[in-house]
Write an enzyme that holds these catalytic residues in place. Structure first.
Site, PDB file in Angstrom:
ATOM      1  N   ARG A 118      24.975 100.950 -31.374  1.00 46.77           N
ATOM      2  CA  ARG A 118      25.848  99.948 -31.977  1.00 46.77           C
ATOM      3  C   ARG A 118      26.202  98.883 -30.944  1.00 46.77           C
ATOM      4  O   ARG A 118      26.284  99.156 -29.750  1.00 46.77           O
ATOM      5  CB  ARG A 118      27.124 100.637 -32.469  1.00 46.77           C
ATOM      6  CG  ARG A 118      28.144  99.753 -33.191  1.00 46.77           C
ATOM      7  CD  ARG A 118      27.664  99.313 -34.523  1.00 46.77           C
ATOM      8  NE  ARG A 118      28.772  98.868 -35.385  1.00 46.77           N
ATOM      9  CZ  ARG A 118      28.669  97.935 -36.308  1.00 46.77           C
ATOM     10  NH1 ARG A 118      27.509  97.335 -36.502  1.00 46.77           N
ATOM     11  NH2 ARG A 118      29.698  97.607 -37.063  1.00 46.77           N
ATOM     12  N   THR A 165      21.989  94.594 -43.940  1.00 50.46           N
ATOM     13  CA  THR A 165      21.652  95.757 -43.132  1.00 50.46           C
ATOM     14  C   THR A 165      20.342  96.292 -43.683  1.00 50.46           C
ATOM     15  O   THR A 165      19.899  95.892 -44.749  1.00 50.46           O
ATOM     16  CB  THR A 165      22.807  96.786 -43.255  1.00 50.46           C
ATOM     17  OG1 THR A 165      24.008  96.182 -42.778  1.00 50.46           O
ATOM     18  CG2 THR A 165      22.549  98.063 -42.486  1.00 50.46           C
ATOM     19  N   SER A 218      31.732 100.998 -38.309  1.00 52.28           N
ATOM     20  CA  SER A 218      30.615 100.712 -39.208  1.00 52.28           C
ATOM     21  C   SER A 218      30.594 101.726 -40.340  1.00 52.28           C
ATOM     22  O   SER A 218      31.015 102.871 -40.171  1.00 52.28           O
ATOM     23  CB  SER A 218      29.288 100.791 -38.445  1.00 52.28           C
ATOM     24  OG  SER A 218      28.192 100.723 -39.346  1.00 52.28           O
ATOM     25  N   GLY A 252      24.399  98.038 -47.418  1.00 49.60           N
ATOM     26  CA  GLY A 252      25.323  97.756 -48.518  1.00 49.60           C
ATOM     27  C   GLY A 252      26.780  97.685 -48.141  1.00 49.60           C
ATOM     28  O   GLY A 252      27.642  97.901 -48.997  1.00 49.60           O
ATOM     29  N   GLY A 253      27.118  97.409 -46.859  1.00 48.53           N
ATOM     30  CA  GLY A 253      28.524  97.306 -46.485  1.00 48.53           C
ATOM     31  C   GLY A 253      29.263  98.598 -46.748  1.00 48.53           C
ATOM     32  O   GLY A 253      28.733  99.701 -46.544  1.00 48.53           O
TER      33      GLY A 253
END
Length: 563
Positions: A100, A374, A445, A465-466
């Site tokens: 990340r 993403t 996240s 997809g958040g």
């Protein structure tokens, strides 16, 4: 003994032998073939190409991720980061590779606040001030060095070839570029790479070549992570960021570190689920949802009642997700409480049997939604090694800032922090202090790469997809447990509740008319959601020893392939 009796005895012996031969075979331990599912045909083929060269699932993961960086830069890339869940067949080792992004040392919340105290969204989502220090290049080098069989030169070869020779972007790429064109046009290197000479979005049929990115990939192939975080690439990254108003330093890049984290594991009705730990919020929320639902016989419930308790479990899990979770290296989280079945018992007891619980009746917690642009891919190789990897740059094309002559489009993950506590981010939602920015801190996240192990089947699943990543993966796991195929899992209609805002996001036909009417009578409100992400799933039937792979039909279907 008569001839007849001898014949009968012989026939019985043959029948017994036949019965023994027909007994169920022991579950397979090695598929003997491989499967890859990703969001782009060229990335899937890159993974299969590296497997055919003698690579394993981890080499293939490097090939798929790096190729997605070339062909799907609106969703992932060297300027972003990933969570990669791995399972090594030889010894059963499972780990999450945390690549990340992190905040630069000079992070200053004042940058993201206007003079009147309102959030400065431009600084948070556009240009170099919005970019965290990328993790993907370090993550790819880490996976190759610690788990792969092939050198980086082999695993990165497909991405380098495609970047150099070019490919034709699809309609989704061009549509996302239309949405970000005005920001892309602000930065000379971005405009030169992505727009026509007169500043327009190219038309379909355009051959997109990225020679600068090919050279950056070649330096990583030759020198590993140092090819990105030190030397020529690092200097170009820092110089271009600082020239455009950002605050990166060479020390920020040289100091980036991959983290290997212990996955979260929990059981649900005989299934073992292995998923992402913090700084992913997804695994904790998944465990909480399943722990709440453990007390219900979902299969025996009428449809409306089943969806009712599922939505209420989502609501409660997201409330806790918003309140408590952040980077484990910076934030002390009450994970023992959140993962406890006894805590879930209390949450379950608060669910009314026939009424929705308004979120305003639960203790308040500020909500935050990560970016939706993403990507995810799933891999199982012939030896049973497995990878579930979710990678992102946040918004479409990240910050829209190409860093000089590197060809790298930087992320805009700084907006995934709660930059202004109590103020909405790019998605109109709020953040809390557990996810406040700090030098070197990883932003929270929802990426949730997951493995599901059953007696007869194994699933590798994930999606972009958040915040809907969490509920999409949950619904995919339920479908897998019900025996659905990879194609059925990726295609099924989706629904989502995240505590705030207090409505159920739905796709068309998520519920039949009678079920939707019953849920409305319980007090639920529905709102159709346009973007859901593109799920990619690989399943392994241990009885037949058959792999199955499927990509989401909401994208370009048919991208999951078995070799």
């Amino acid at each position: 003994m008569t001839r007849w009796l001898r014949g009968l005895l012989f026939a019985l012996l043959l029948a017994g032998a036949g019965s023994a031969a027909a007994a169920p075979a022991a579950p397979a331990t090695r598929p003997g073939h491989a499967a890859v599912a990703s969001a782009h045909e060229l990335a899937t083929e890159a993974g299969l190409e590296v497997l055919a060269k003698g690579g394993n699932a981890f080499d293939a993961a490097v090939a798929v991720a790096s190729t997605l960086a070339v062909v799907e830069p609106q969703s992932s890339g060297l300027g972003g980061g990933f969570f990669m869940l791995i399972h090594r067949a030889a010894d059963g080792r499972e780990a999450m590779i945390d690549a990340r992004e992190v905040a630069p040392a000079a992070v200053d919340a004042k940058i993201y606040v206007n003079a009147d105290g309102t959030p400065n969204r431009g600084a948070a989502i556009n240009g170099p001030t919005s970019a965290g220090i990328p993790g993907e290049p370090a993550g790819l080098a880490w996976v190759a060095a610690h788990y792969g069989k092939l050198p980086l030169t082999a695993s990165l070869a497909p991405a380098i070839r495609i970047a150099r020779n070019g490919y034709k972007p699809d309609a989704r790429f061009l549509g996302d570029l239309v949405e970000r064109r005005d920001v892309v046009a602000r930065y000379p290197a971005s405009a030169a790479l992505l727009l026509t000479a007169d500043g327009q979005v190219p038309k379909e049929g355009w051959v997109f070549k990225q020679p600068d990115l090919a050279r950056t990939l070649q330096r990583i192939a030759a020198a590993g992570a140092d090819g990105f975080y030190k030397g020529e690439t690092a200097r170009e990254l820092v110089d271009s960021v600082r020239a455009a108003g950002g605050h990166w330093t060479l020390e920020d890049l040289a100091g980036y570190r991959v983290e290997e984290r212990e996955p979260l594991r929990f059981d649900y009705r005989g299934w073992r689920i292995v998923t992402a730990p913090p700084p992913s919020s997804g695994g904790v929320a998944l465990a909480e949802i399943f722990n709440i639902l453990r007390g219900f016989d979902l299969a025996a419930m009428p449809a409306a009642q089943r969806y009712h308790v599922i939505i209420e479990a989502m609501r409660r899990a997201f409330r806790d997700h918003n309140e408590y979770l952040g980077d484990p290296d910076f934030v002390k989280m009450p994970l023992d409480m959140l993962l406890s079945p006894y805590y879930a018992d209390g949450l379950r007891a608060s669910i009314l049997p026939d009424r929705a619980t308004p979120s305003s009746m639960l203790p308040p917690a500020l909500a935050h939604e990560p970016g939706t642009d993403t990507t995810h891919f799933s891999i199982v190789d012939r030896d049973g090694n497995m990878v579930a990897c979710t990678s992102t740059v946040n918004l479409a094309f990240g910050s829209a800032f190409v860093a000089g002559r590197t060809g790298v489009i930087l992320n805009d993950e700084m907006d995934d922090f709660a930059l202004v506590p109590g103020a909405p981010n790019a998605f109109g939602l709020l953040g809390n202090k557990a996810n406040a920015p700090a030098p070197g801190k990883r932003m929270l996240s929802s990426m949730t790469p997951t493995f599901v192990f059953g007696k007869d089947r194994i699933g590798v699943i994930g999606t972009p997809g958040g915040s809907t990543i969490i509920t999409q993966v949950f619904e995919g796991i339920l479908a897998f447990m019900e025996g659905k195929s990879a194609a059925e899992i990726t295609a099924q209609p989706r629904y989502h509740h995240q505590y705030l805002p207090d409505w159920v996001s739905v796709e068309p036909h998520a519920f039949d008319d009678a079920t939707a009417k019953a849920l409305r009578e319980m007090g639920y409100a529905f709102k159709q959601r346009r973007g859901w992400g593109f799920m990619n799933v690989v399943t392994w039937d241990l009885g037949t020893n058959r792999l199955d792979a499927a990509s989401d039909p909401r994208g370009v279907s048919g991208l999951g392939k078995v070799q």
